[in-house]
Design a protein around this motif. Structure first.
Motif, PDB file in Angstrom:
ATOM      1  N   ASP A  43      -1.588  -3.759   2.599  1.00  0.00           N
ATOM      2  CA  ASP A  43      -0.679  -4.275   1.577  1.00  0.00           C
ATOM      3  C   ASP A  43      -0.245  -3.153   0.631  1.00  0.00           C
ATOM      4  OD1 ASP A  43       0.510  -6.525  -0.012  1.00  0.00           O
ATOM      5  OD2 ASP A  43      -0.958  -5.850  -1.478  1.00  0.00           O
ATOM      6  N   ALA A  44      -1.241  -2.389   0.140  1.00  0.00           N
ATOM      7  CA  ALA A  44      -0.922  -1.306  -0.803  1.00  0.00           C
ATOM      8  C   ALA A  44      -0.092  -0.224  -0.124  1.00  0.00           C
ATOM      9  CB  ALA A  44      -2.208  -0.723  -1.373  1.00  0.00           C
ATOM     10  N   GLY A  45      -0.450   0.098   1.131  1.00  0.00           N
ATOM     11  CA  GLY A  45       0.287   1.143   1.841  1.00  0.00           C
ATOM     12  C   GLY A  45       1.722   0.733   2.118  1.00  0.00           C
ATOM     13  N   GLU A  46       1.893  -0.501   2.567  1.00  0.00           N
ATOM     14  CA  GLU A  46       3.248  -0.973   2.880  1.00  0.00           C
ATOM     15  C   GLU A  46       4.089  -1.007   1.614  1.00  0.00           C
ATOM     16  OE1 GLU A  46       6.625  -3.449   3.866  1.00  0.00           O
ATOM     17  OE2 GLU A  46       5.167  -3.815   2.286  1.00  0.00           O
ATOM     18  N   ARG A  47       3.475  -1.427   0.508  1.00  0.00           N
ATOM     19  CA  ARG A  47       4.229  -1.481  -0.743  1.00  0.00           C
ATOM     20  C   ARG A  47       4.593  -0.076  -1.223  1.00  0.00           C
ATOM     21  NH1 ARG A  47       2.160  -5.417  -2.791  1.00  0.00           N
ATOM     22  NH2 ARG A  47       0.258  -4.476  -3.521  1.00  0.00           N
ATOM     23  N   ALA A  48       3.668   0.869  -1.013  1.00  0.00           N
ATOM     24  CA  ALA A  48       3.973   2.257  -1.387  1.00  0.00           C
ATOM     25  C   ALA A  48       5.202   2.740  -0.623  1.00  0.00           C
ATOM     26  CB  ALA A  48       2.776   3.155  -1.106  1.00  0.00           C
ATOM     27  N   VAL A  49       5.277   2.381   0.663  1.00  0.00           N
ATOM     28  CA  VAL A  49       6.425   2.805   1.470  1.00  0.00           C
ATOM     29  C   VAL A  49       7.699   2.128   0.976  1.00  0.00           C
ATOM     30  CG1 VAL A  49       7.419   2.790   3.781  1.00  0.00           C
ATOM     31  CG2 VAL A  49       4.991   3.251   3.486  1.00  0.00           C
ATOM     32  N   SER A  50       7.627   0.795   0.735  1.00  0.00           N
ATOM     33  CA  SER A  50       8.847   0.077   0.362  1.00  0.00           C
ATOM     34  C   SER A  50       9.326   0.486  -1.034  1.00  0.00           C
ATOM     35  CB  SER A  50       8.626  -1.434   0.477  1.00  0.00           C
ATOM     36  OG  SER A  50       8.572  -2.053  -0.759  1.00  0.00           O
ATOM     37  N   LEU A  51       8.383   0.663  -1.962  1.00  0.00           N
ATOM     38  CA  LEU A  51       8.779   1.135  -3.295  1.00  0.00           C
ATOM     39  C   LEU A  51       9.335   2.553  -3.206  1.00  0.00           C
ATOM     40  CD1 LEU A  51       6.033  -0.061  -5.783  1.00  0.00           C
ATOM     41  CD2 LEU A  51       8.465  -0.328  -6.078  1.00  0.00           C
ATOM     42  N   GLY A  52       8.752   3.346  -2.312  1.00  0.00           N
ATOM     43  CA  GLY A  52       9.245   4.707  -2.143  1.00  0.00           C
ATOM     44  C   GLY A  52      10.680   4.714  -1.654  1.00  0.00           C
ATOM     45  N   GLU A  53      10.992   3.794  -0.748  1.00  0.00           N
ATOM     46  CA  GLU A  53      12.357   3.729  -0.230  1.00  0.00           C
ATOM     47  C   GLU A  53      13.334   3.262  -1.302  1.00  0.00           C
ATOM     48  OE1 GLU A  53      11.431   2.516   4.403  1.00  0.00           O
ATOM     49  OE2 GLU A  53      11.986   0.976   2.966  1.00  0.00           O
ATOM     50  N   GLN A  54      12.920   2.202  -2.037  1.00  0.00           N
ATOM     51  CA  GLN A  54      13.883   1.588  -2.954  1.00  0.00           C
ATOM     52  C   GLN A  54      13.934   2.278  -4.310  1.00  0.00           C
ATOM     53  OE1 GLN A  54      12.698  -2.508  -2.912  1.00  0.00           O
ATOM     54  NE2 GLN A  54      13.918  -2.954  -1.113  1.00  0.00           N
ATOM     55  N   VAL A  55      12.790   2.776  -4.776  1.00  0.00           N
ATOM     56  CA  VAL A  55      12.753   3.330  -6.125  1.00  0.00           C
ATOM     57  C   VAL A  55      12.484   4.836  -6.116  1.00  0.00           C
ATOM     58  CG1 VAL A  55      11.684   3.111  -8.389  1.00  0.00           C
ATOM     59  CG2 VAL A  55      11.976   1.095  -7.000  1.00  0.00           C
ATOM     60  N   GLY A  56      11.696   5.309  -5.159  1.00  0.00           N
ATOM     61  CA  GLY A  56      11.457   6.742  -5.068  1.00  0.00           C
ATOM     62  C   GLY A  56      10.213   7.172  -5.809  1.00  0.00           C
ATOM     63  N   VAL A  57       9.712   8.382  -5.476  1.00  0.00           N
ATOM     64  CA  VAL A  57       8.449   8.824  -6.067  1.00  0.00           C
ATOM     65  C   VAL A  57       8.610   9.304  -7.498  1.00  0.00           C
ATOM     66  CG1 VAL A  57       7.058   9.450  -4.087  1.00  0.00           C
ATOM     67  CG2 VAL A  57       8.812  10.999  -4.867  1.00  0.00           C
ATOM     68  N   ARG A  58       9.844   9.580  -7.904  1.00  0.00           N
ATOM     69  CA  ARG A  58      10.006  10.140  -9.245  1.00  0.00           C
ATOM     70  C   ARG A  58       9.943   9.089 -10.337  1.00  0.00           C
ATOM     71  NH1 ARG A  58      11.971  15.435  -9.359  1.00  0.00           N
ATOM     72  NH2 ARG A  58      12.154  16.200  -7.242  1.00  0.00           N
ATOM     73  N   ALA A  59      10.072   7.833  -9.966  1.00  0.00           N
ATOM     74  CA  ALA A  59      10.037   6.790 -10.988  1.00  0.00           C
ATOM     75  C   ALA A  59       8.597   6.349 -11.241  1.00  0.00           C
ATOM     76  CB  ALA A  59      10.875   5.602 -10.530  1.00  0.00           C
ATOM     77  N   ARG A  60       8.408   5.688 -12.372  1.00  0.00           N
ATOM     78  CA  ARG A  60       7.070   5.212 -12.722  1.00  0.00           C
ATOM     79  C   ARG A  60       6.864   3.860 -12.050  1.00  0.00           C
ATOM     80  NH1 ARG A  60       4.742   2.634 -18.004  1.00  0.00           N
ATOM     81  NH2 ARG A  60       6.494   1.283 -17.530  1.00  0.00           N
ATOM     82  N   THR A  61       5.983   3.806 -11.058  1.00  0.00           N
ATOM     83  CA  THR A  61       5.821   2.562 -10.309  1.00  0.00           C
ATOM     84  C   THR A  61       4.415   1.991 -10.398  1.00  0.00           C
ATOM     85  OG1 THR A  61       5.343   3.862  -8.353  1.00  0.00           O
ATOM     86  CG2 THR A  61       7.599   3.115  -8.596  1.00  0.00           C
ATOM     87  N   TRP A  62       3.473   2.750 -10.996  1.00  0.00           N
ATOM     88  CA  TRP A  62       2.068   2.314 -10.881  1.00  0.00           C
ATOM     89  C   TRP A  62       1.780   0.952 -11.478  1.00  0.00           C
ATOM     90  CZ3 TRP A  62      -0.751   1.362 -15.177  1.00  0.00           C
ATOM     91  CH2 TRP A  62      -0.344   1.974 -16.372  1.00  0.00           C
ATOM     92  N   PRO A  63       2.423   0.504 -12.577  1.00  0.00           N
ATOM     93  CA  PRO A  63       2.055  -0.824 -13.077  1.00  0.00           C
ATOM     94  C   PRO A  63       2.294  -1.918 -12.034  1.00  0.00           C
ATOM     95  CG  PRO A  63       3.405   0.342 -14.678  1.00  0.00           C
ATOM     96  CD  PRO A  63       3.459   1.125 -13.426  1.00  0.00           C
ATOM     97  N   VAL A  64       3.425  -1.815 -11.333  1.00  0.00           N
ATOM     98  CA  VAL A  64       3.740  -2.803 -10.302  1.00  0.00           C
ATOM     99  C   VAL A  64       2.688  -2.761  -9.200  1.00  0.00           C
ATOM    100  CG1 VAL A  64       5.380  -3.383  -8.492  1.00  0.00           C
ATOM    101  CG2 VAL A  64       6.203  -2.772 -10.750  1.00  0.00           C
ATOM    102  N   GLU A  65       2.348  -1.543  -8.762  1.00  0.00           N
ATOM    103  CA  GLU A  65       1.438  -1.422  -7.624  1.00  0.00           C
ATOM    104  C   GLU A  65       0.045  -1.897  -7.971  1.00  0.00           C
ATOM    105  OE1 GLU A  65       2.620   1.826  -4.920  1.00  0.00           O
ATOM    106  OE2 GLU A  65       3.156   2.784  -6.792  1.00  0.00           O
TER     107      GLU A  65
END
Lengths: 421, 240
Positions: free
Chosen positions: B167-189
């Motif tokens: 679940d965490a890995g798949e979400r990391a991939v999907s967030l990476g595609e849609q939002v990218g690594v430069r954005a702050r995503t950790w609260p969601v994850e």
């Protein structure tokens, strides 16, 4: 426009349950059979949540508000959850104006938003000449399990206006009644000398050429160029072939054209000339010529949010059937209206349309943003075709503005008027 | 110009996925104390260490390649793959009984495959590798149940950890595609991974409650009917 879709991401977990059950039965092991329960539990997981209802308000602030070209403009986007549901996964992609490049930070963001909660992100763009309107912010919201995804857009009217926009739009001499600023070939009152002619009874005394009367005794009248209003329709070519770009990272011709169009819109709004809007592409868009602040605001809104002005390229197999739109547009143009057409001239249809209008007596100016590249063979061929089309248009009397989008549009327009380009 | 949208698995999600995967290895082997693993926790820790170093090298290879040093990136890639394979081989060839070594080697291999998925090497392969890694972890847990005497509670926890890792890995991939690594995503994850883990805890609790009921004398026909019912329900559930 809101779309709800299932991500189907939990489908595979049923395989875990069936696999564990099957192996458990095969080796007759109760513990392994029990492991299937975890898979079964997670198979039920996506059924426990419903699609999130997304109600967001976006606020954008731009700093500094009057940048010079090349300045860094910092954009702060504040998103508030105005709904009554906690959104556990909101992904935001801000609608950066297509002609601007982001130079630091990222226009994308992800957040968890409680009802009434706010999140904020900042990035910077490099200012370019002209007025750049932001596109709507795209929102992707997933429910807590991630099984459904809601995609929607939120609009917040913001623009980066950078000095050196088009100072004055040189219009062609096709005018309507009413005193304005466009000099015509008709003699009358005005400021620019036109001709002298024989005196006719009733001519105003102030326009009699008294010096000549004193020298030769003849009575002659001086005529100036009559200055009238011109009714202008700004038309954007947003058909599928117009979404050409010089490269993946470069803005496409529709984005450039829309940018030029909004500059002209602003410049024309300062005159009293009635301005209309038209676009052909996804849908046809038509706003009849008019003037006044309300009309201008309506036109701005159209450019910002009407689907025909979208700068997103279509998928490759779309066919929009635009011939009918062009025919309709031709019928709508009233006599005496002139057209400024923004098109990369990527195919024959638009060239033919411009020639036809000019032939029928409508004055046409074509602004051709240069999105060709010399890096590839195909690009070189396209550049040759474009040059050829421009030549044909010019020889038919159409005024063509060859515009390289990195340069300001104003000087190019003036140069085209003086016939130097 | 620096690119603002870098479509790679996000860091927070990748770390969460790897942590959950390590949790699978630990739980599936009863935290190293399962019978048949002679020097228990130490060799397991060593193998996992080698595996994670391998994954770290793969991440480094991707970062170096993005900066344009292709040769260095290639060397790091080879070293990373060697680390990932080496970790598996170290366990497989180590001391202990064969069943125990098979279980541990499979689970460590799962960590390696999942790690290769979240290391941003080939973005189009990321999702497939994450799923494959989670599948290998699942197989390892089931093998643990078949081949070793690991306790039911540890195995259930390991199974939940495998799902959380995916679940965490798949979400990391999907967030990476849609939002990218430069954005702050950790609260969601963190929020959503916690929700998945919490639900897993509930499932484990419910499973144990049912187990404690100790229903034993079910006739064979009844058992078969129950199984058919389970399969039907599962197929219906999968249709979301």
């Amino acid at each position: 426009m809101t779309t709800v879709r299932r991500t189907r991401r939990w489908r595979g977990v049923v395989a875990v349950a069936l696999f564990a059950c099957a192996i458990g039965l095969l080796v007759q092991d109760a513990t392994v059979l029990l492991l299937g329960a975890v898979g079964a539990g997670y198979a039920a997981y996506p059924w426990l949540s419903s699609p999130p209802s997304v109600e967001l308000a976006v606020e954008r602030s731009v700093e500094p508000t009057d940048p010079a070209a090349g300045d860094e403009v910092s954009v702060t986007v504040r998103v508030r959850n105005v709904g009554s549901e906690t959104l556990s996964d909101v992904r935001l992609v801000d609608g950066v104006p297509p002609m601007l490049t982001v130079c630091s930070g990222t226009p994308r963001h992800a957040a968890v938003l409680r009802p009434g909660g706010t999140t904020e992100f900042t990035y910077a763009v490099r200012a370019e000449h002209g007025r750049h309107q932001f596109d709507p912010t795209t929102v992707l919201a997933r429910d807590v399990t991630g099984a459904t995804e809601v995609e929607t857009t939120v609009h917040a009217e913001t623009a980066v206006a950078c000095a050196a926009s088009v100072p004055e739009v040189p219009l062609r001499r096709q005018t309507r009644h009413g005193t304005g600023t466009v000099p015509t070939d008709e003699g009358g009152s005005g400021t620019e000398f036109h001709q002298t002619r024989e005196y006719r009874t009733g001519d105003p005394l102030s326009r009699i050429d008294w010096k000549r009367r004193a020298k030769t005794g003849e009575l002659t009248t001086v005529e100036f160029r009559e200055e009238r209003l011109a009714s202008v329709v700004l038309c954007l070519d947003a058909r599928a072939p117009a979404y050409r770009a010089a490269g993946d990272e470069e803005p496409n011709a529709v984005a450039c054209g829309r940018e030029g169009l909004s500059q002209l819109l602003t410049a024309l709004a300062d005159t009293r000339n009635p301005v209309g809007l038209a676009a052909v592409g996804r849908e046809s868009c038509w706003l009849p010529p008019g003037s006044g602040d309300d009309h201008l605001a309506r036109a701005r809104r159209r450019v910002g949010s009407h689907p025909a002005f979208s700068t997103l390229p279509p998928s490759p197999e779309t066919d929009w059937e635009t011939d009918g739109q062009l025919r309709q547009l031709r019928r709508r143009l009233s006599p005496g209206t002139q057209v400024v057409l923004f098109s990369p001239l990527a195919d024959e249809a638009m060239t033919a349309f411009a020639l036809e209008l000019e032939g029928a007596g409508t004055a046409v100016t074509v602004v051709v943003p240069d999105v060709t590249t010399t890096a590839t063979r195909g690009g070189q061929l396209a550049a040759i075709e474009r040059t050829e089309r421009i030549r044909r248009l010019r020889s038919a009397g159409v005024r063509v503005v060859d515009w390289s989008p990195s340069d300001p549009l104003g000087p190019e327009l003036l140069r085209a008027q003086e016939g130097l380009a | 110009m620096t690119r603002t949208h870098v479509a790679q698995p996000t860091r927070a999600g990748s770390v969460l996925a790897l942590l959950a995967a390590v949790g699978v290895v630990a739980a599936a082997t009863d935290f190293g104390s399962v019978a048949g693993l002679t020097d228990g926790a130490e060799s397991l820790g060593l193998a996992l260490g080698v595996e994670l170093v391998g994954v770290a090298l793969l991440v480094a290879a991707a970062a170096v390649r993005r900066r344009g040093y292709r040769v260095v990136a290639g060397l790091l890639l080879v070293a990373g793959v060697a680390g990932v394979v080496g970790g598996v081989v170290a366990v497989a060839a180590g001391a202990g009984t064969l069943p125990a070594r098979v279980v541990v080697a499979t689970s460590v291999a799962g960590v390696g495959v999942l790690g290769a998925g979240v290391a941003p090497l080939r973005s189009n392969r990321a999702r497939g590798l994450v799923t494959a890694g989670a599948a290998v972890l699942t197989v390892a847990v089931v093998l643990g149940g078949v081949l070793t005497d690991a306790g039911a509670f540890s195995l259930l926890v390991a199974m939940v950890a495998a799902v959380v890792a995916w679940d965490a890995g798949e979400r990391a991939v999907s967030l990476g595609e849609q939002v990218g690594v430069r954005a702050r995503t950790w609260p969601v994850e963190v929020t959503r991974t916690a929700a998945t883990a919490l639900f897993g805890a509930l499932v484990v609790g419910a499973t144990f409650a049912v187990r404690e009921m100790n229903v034993t004398n079910v006739p064979l026909v009844g058992l078969l009917l129950l199984l058919c019912g389970v399969v039907t329900v599962l197929v219906a559930l999968s249709n979301y």
